[in-house]
Design a protein around this motif. Structure first.
Motif, PDB file in Angstrom:
ATOM      1  N   ALA A   1       3.295  17.713 -18.060  1.00 11.29           N
ATOM      2  CA  ALA A   1       4.619  17.109 -18.215  1.00 11.29           C
ATOM      3  C   ALA A   1       5.631  18.147 -18.684  1.00 11.29           C
ATOM      4  CB  ALA A   1       4.544  15.946 -19.212  1.00 11.29           C
ATOM      5  N   ARG A   2       5.199  19.008 -19.626  1.00 11.76           N
ATOM      6  CA  ARG A   2       6.097  20.064 -20.119  1.00 11.76           C
ATOM      7  C   ARG A   2       6.475  21.023 -18.993  1.00 11.76           C
ATOM      8  NH1 ARG A   2       5.148  25.110 -21.232  1.00 11.76           N
ATOM      9  NH2 ARG A   2       2.882  24.821 -21.172  1.00 11.76           N
ATOM     10  N   ARG A   3       5.460  21.448 -18.212  1.00 14.77           N
ATOM     11  CA  ARG A   3       5.729  22.393 -17.134  1.00 14.77           C
ATOM     12  C   ARG A   3       6.621  21.769 -16.057  1.00 14.77           C
ATOM     13  NH1 ARG A   3       1.886  23.251 -14.243  1.00 14.77           N
ATOM     14  NH2 ARG A   3       0.229  21.977 -15.113  1.00 14.77           N
ATOM     15  N   TYR A   4       6.410  20.492 -15.798  1.00 14.60           N
ATOM     16  CA  TYR A   4       7.234  19.809 -14.800  1.00 14.60           C
ATOM     17  C   TYR A   4       8.690  19.766 -15.255  1.00 14.60           C
ATOM     18  CZ  TYR A   4       8.935  16.203 -11.628  1.00 14.60           C
ATOM     19  OH  TYR A   4       9.655  15.514 -10.698  1.00 14.60           O
ATOM     20  N   ALA A   5       8.913  19.459 -16.533  1.00 17.58           N
ATOM     21  CA  ALA A   5      10.273  19.412 -17.069  1.00 17.58           C
ATOM     22  C   ALA A   5      10.926  20.787 -17.020  1.00 17.58           C
ATOM     23  CB  ALA A   5      10.244  18.884 -18.506  1.00 17.58           C
ATOM     24  N   GLU A   6      10.160  21.813 -17.374  1.00 25.72           N
ATOM     25  CA  GLU A   6      10.692  23.177 -17.337  1.00 25.72           C
ATOM     26  C   GLU A   6      11.043  23.594 -15.914  1.00 25.72           C
ATOM     27  OE1 GLU A   6       7.684  25.506 -19.188  1.00 25.72           O
ATOM     28  OE2 GLU A   6       8.295  24.965 -21.230  1.00 25.72           O
ATOM     29  N   ARG A   7      10.175  23.222 -14.954  1.00 25.94           N
ATOM     30  CA  ARG A   7      10.430  23.579 -13.560  1.00 25.94           C
ATOM     31  C   ARG A   7      11.701  22.891 -13.049  1.00 25.94           C
ATOM     32  NH1 ARG A   7       5.648  22.129 -10.903  1.00 25.94           N
ATOM     33  NH2 ARG A   7       6.496  20.083 -10.389  1.00 25.94           N
ATOM     34  N   LYS A   8      11.879  21.616 -13.395  1.00 30.82           N
ATOM     35  CA  LYS A   8      13.076  20.899 -12.976  1.00 30.82           C
ATOM     36  C   LYS A   8      14.334  21.547 -13.540  1.00 30.82           C
ATOM     37  CE  LYS A   8      13.386  17.666 -10.930  1.00 30.82           C
ATOM     38  NZ  LYS A   8      13.627  17.528  -9.466  1.00 30.82           N
TER      39      LYS A   8
END
Length: 248
Positions: free
Chosen positions: A114-121
Motif C-alpha cells: 500500500a505504501r509503495r502504491y501510494a508513493e508510485r501514484k
C-alpha cells in the motif's frame, strides 16, 4: 455458531497462508519465468488494480510499467511458518523487518504494498505535470527546456516509454542524434521491444548520422514488430529520405 465461525476463520487464514507460501516459492526461484509468475500472483493477492496502466495517451499521461520491482527474499520455511523473510522495493534504503508470526508477515506485506502504491501514484502525478510542461515547451520550439522537463519526469518515473520517446524527439530537433538513439535503445531493450516510435526515431537518427546499415535495420525491425502499420512506416521512410519531419 461461535465454533463454526472460528473454524471458518481458521480455514480462511490457512488458505491465505498457503497462498503466501505459494507466492514465496515462485519468488525465490532461480528461474526468471517462475519469478515473473510470482510477481503476477503477488499483484493478484494484493489486489492492485493495474488496468489503468494501459491507458496511455498524450493528454492523460499514465505511466506504463513493464514489471513490478517488488522483491521477496525468503529464509527458512518450516511447517508453513516463515522463519526469516523480508520484502522490499528496489528504491527502499533498507528492507523492513518481517515479524516471525504469519499474521504479522501478511500484514507487513499488505502495508508495504500500500505504501509503495501510494508513493508510485505520487511520482506519476509529478511526472505527469513535468511532461505537460515539456509538451508546452516543445510546441514553442524550446527544445532544451523540453528536454529538461522530460528528464525531470524520468527521474520520477523511469519506466515510461513515452517520456523517453518525447525526449528523443527533442534531441533529434537539436541534432543530438546519438543521445536520441540512447533513449530509443533504452525503450526497445528495457521497456517495449516493439515500440514503433522508438524504432522510427532510431531509424531517422541513424539516417542523419549516415549509418545506413543501422537505419535499414531499424526500419526492418519496425516493420517486423508492427505488421499492421506497414503503410504508415513506408510513409515515414519516404519522409525521412526526403528530409521531412516525422509526424508526432
Amino acid at each position: 455458531m461461535a465454533k463454526l465461525k472460528e473454524d471458518k476463520d481458521f480455514s480462511d487464514f490457512a488458505s491465505k497462508v498457503d497462498e503466501v507460501m505459494n507466492i514465496l516459492k515462485y519468488m525465490s526461484s532461480d528461474d526468471v519465468k517462475q519469478q515473473k509468475v510470482g510477481m503476477t500472483k503477488t499483484d493478484k493477492y494484493l489486489g492492485n488494480d493495474k488496468k489503468h496502466l494501459d491507458s496511455v495517451n498524450i493528454d492523460n499521461f499514465i505511466v506504463k510499467v513493464k514489471e513490478d520491482r517488488t522483491v521477496i527474499n525468503t529464509g527458512t520455511i518450516c511447517n508453513g511458518v516463515v522463519k526469516s523473510s523480508e520484502i522490499y522495493h528496489e528504491q527502499d534504503e533498507a528492507p523492513p523487518a518481517i515479524a516471525q508470526d504469519k499474521h504479522a508477515f501478511m500484514a507487513s506485506l499488505e502495508k508495504d504494498a500500500a505504501r509503495r502504491y501510494a508513493e508510485r501514484k505520487e511520482r506519476e502525478s509529478i511526472a505527469q505535470n513535468l511532461r505537460k510542461l515539456g509538451n508546452a515547451a516543445f510546441r514553442k520550439a524550446e527544445y532544451e527546456q523540453a528536454i529538461s522537463m522530460y528528464s525531470k519526469a524520468i527521474d520520477q518515473v523511469r519506466d515510461s516509454p513515452i517520456l523517453y520517446n518525447n525526449r528523443a524527439l527533442c534531441y533529434m530537433r537539436v541534432t543530438l542524434y546519438k543521445r536520441a538513439i540512447i533513449d530509443c535503445d533504452f525503450v526497445i531493450n528495457k521497456l517495449d521491444e516493439k515500440n514503433l516510435r522508438s524504432w522510427l526515431y532510431r531509424a531517422k537518427s541513424y539516417y542523419h548520422l549516415g549509418e545506413m546499415r543501422n537505419y535499414e535495420k531499424s526500419i526492418s525491425e519496425a516493420k517486423k514488430n508492427n505488421p499492421k502499420d506497414l503503410k504508415f512506416i513506408e510513409d515515414v521512410v519516404r519522409n525521412i529520405e526526403e528530409n521531412q519531419q516525422i509526424e508526432e
